[in-house]
Write a protein that holds these residues in place. Sequence first.
Motif, short mmCIF file in Angstrom:
data_model
loop_
_atom_site.label_atom_id
_atom_site.label_comp_id
_atom_site.label_asym_id
_atom_site.label_seq_id
_atom_site.Cartn_x
_atom_site.Cartn_y
_atom_site.Cartn_z
N VAL A 297 0.92 -1.25 -0.47
CA VAL A 297 -0.28 0.09 0.15
C VAL A 297 0.98 1.33 -0.11
CG1 VAL A 297 -1.68 1.37 1.70
CG2 VAL A 297 -2.09 -0.64 0.96
N ALA A 298 1.92 1.31 0.82
CA ALA A 298 2.84 2.13 0.93
C ALA A 298 2.93 2.57 -0.25
CB ALA A 298 4.21 2.22 1.93
N TRP A 299 3.83 1.45 -1.68
CA TRP A 299 4.48 1.61 -2.52
C TRP A 299 3.63 2.06 -3.00
CZ3 TRP A 299 3.52 -2.64 -6.22
CH2 TRP A 299 4.72 -2.85 -7.32
N TYR A 301 1.12 3.67 -3.16
CA TYR A 301 0.43 5.87 -3.16
C TYR A 301 1.50 6.21 -3.23
CZ TYR A 301 -3.65 4.97 0.24
OH TYR A 301 -5.14 4.90 0.24
N SER A 302 2.69 5.38 -3.35
CA SER A 302 4.52 6.77 -3.92
C SER A 302 4.18 6.54 -5.56
CB SER A 302 5.43 5.77 -2.80
OG SER A 302 6.86 5.66 -3.89
N ASP A 303 3.91 5.13 -6.05
CA ASP A 303 4.31 5.02 -7.17
C ASP A 303 2.52 5.71 -8.57
OD1 ASP A 303 6.31 5.13 -7.24
OD2 ASP A 303 6.49 3.28 -7.89
N GLY A 304 1.74 5.77 -7.10
CA GLY A 304 0.16 5.63 -8.03
C GLY A 304 -0.54 4.09 -8.45
N ILE A 305 -0.23 3.60 -8.09
CA ILE A 305 -0.12 1.62 -8.37
C ILE A 305 -1.59 1.93 -8.29
CG2 ILE A 305 -0.05 -0.68 -8.99
CD1 ILE A 305 3.14 0.37 -7.90
N GLY A 306 -2.64 1.53 -9.32
CA GLY A 306 -4.43 1.65 -8.42
C GLY A 306 -4.81 2.25 -8.09
N CYS A 307 -4.38 3.74 -6.99
CA CYS A 307 -4.69 4.57 -6.92
C CYS A 307 -4.22 5.88 -6.95
CB CYS A 307 -4.65 4.35 -5.26
SG CYS A 307 -3.25 3.82 -4.89
N GLU A 308 -4.44 7.35 -6.79
CA GLU A 308 -3.92 8.19 -6.87
C GLU A 308 -2.92 8.20 -5.62
OE1 GLU A 308 -5.98 11.43 -6.50
OE2 GLU A 308 -7.66 11.33 -7.71
N ALA A 309 -1.73 8.35 -6.80
CA ALA A 309 -0.52 9.20 -5.57
C ALA A 309 -0.96 10.30 -4.73
CB ALA A 309 1.13 9.27 -6.21
N ASN A 310 -0.05 9.62 -3.14
CA ASN A 310 -0.74 10.28 -2.63
C ASN A 310 1.00 10.58 -1.62
OD1 ASN A 310 -0.99 11.28 0.21
ND2 ASN A 310 -3.61 11.71 -0.63
N LYS A 311 1.32 11.34 -1.31
CA LYS A 311 2.40 11.43 -0.60
C LYS A 311 2.57 11.20 0.95
CE LYS A 311 6.06 11.61 -3.53
NZ LYS A 311 6.11 10.37 -4.53
N GLY A 312 1.05 11.72 1.05
CA GLY A 312 0.42 12.13 3.34
C GLY A 312 0.62 10.17 3.59
#
Length: 332
Positions: A297-299, A301-312
């Motif tokens: 999940v952290a990865w 959110y970092s790369d926008g895989i299956g979700c929008e990238a979100n640094k927070g």
Amino acid sequence: MDKVGILYICTGRFDVFWEEFHKTCEEYFLPSCEKTYYVFTDSDNIESSERVKKIHTDMLPFPLPTLLRYHSFLKAKELLDVDYLFFFNANSVFSDRVTSDEFLPNGKDELLAVRHYWQSMVDMNSEGSQYVRNPESTAYIKMGDGENYLVGGVMGGRREAFLRACQVMRDNIDADLKKRIIVKWWDEPHWNRYLLGRNDVRILDDSFCYPEGWVEIHGRKITILRKDKSGGERYLRGGGEHRDGPLSSDYYYGHSCHVVGDSYYHGSGIFTKDDKKAFDYWLKGAESGDLQCMKNVAWAYSDGIGCEANKGKEKFWSAKVSLAMYNKLNEK
């Protein structure tokens, strides 16, 4: 003479149970019937013979061998030229004589099921029962319905009836997977849902599927051997470590989400590549505490895989990973 087909799945290190299962089955199970063993395996330690038919089956990460067992049976259905089909868990052994009169479906009965050994301890109409209470699942059983919870470790029936059941359960599991649903205990609740309300099922007591070491209530015909004596759950399923005792249901659920999520991400087996579904499963597993799902999940959110990238959110899950790893190290 009735022809009986025995369905047996033992990929990876589960082949350690085959010899004792086969020996006791030959000695005790349906001595008046002609038995053929259909062994779904990748093992070189099991020899084929006229009555032992090996069906090559690659080892898949757990829980896919269990979750997709009905898929496996249906793929091989043309080979299953018998009158009856029965599935047994790999770590089953026969502890006493089992005759046709006491086991085979009789009269109007088409299917064979066994009451779960937990049933005497749990109110079937409480939240503590193992029925699926999620109405979004095809295995859903509403509160107040259902009198018996039935094991997935011993099941079967007349050939055509059991294969029809397998087809319905396969389709229901596929439908659940498309909705990002994996039910607790994977295939077993789908068997319970299929049997709900039917009047063509012979139901046996828990002596026909009883855990090793438990105090006997109804005697013991078929014993489920402890896995920790053969290395433990993780070792048998391909892990490198030996582990004593059973794993928690939280571990199973989180690990299930990890495996199915990875299968969607890679597009492997029956799973069509779908990053969104992969992310949804990883997130479910992460929320249940699975470490690998947290990492994924952290990865994501970092790369926008299956979700929008979100640094927070990446930082949030990365911190959860660090805390989980710290706690794990301090447990040793």
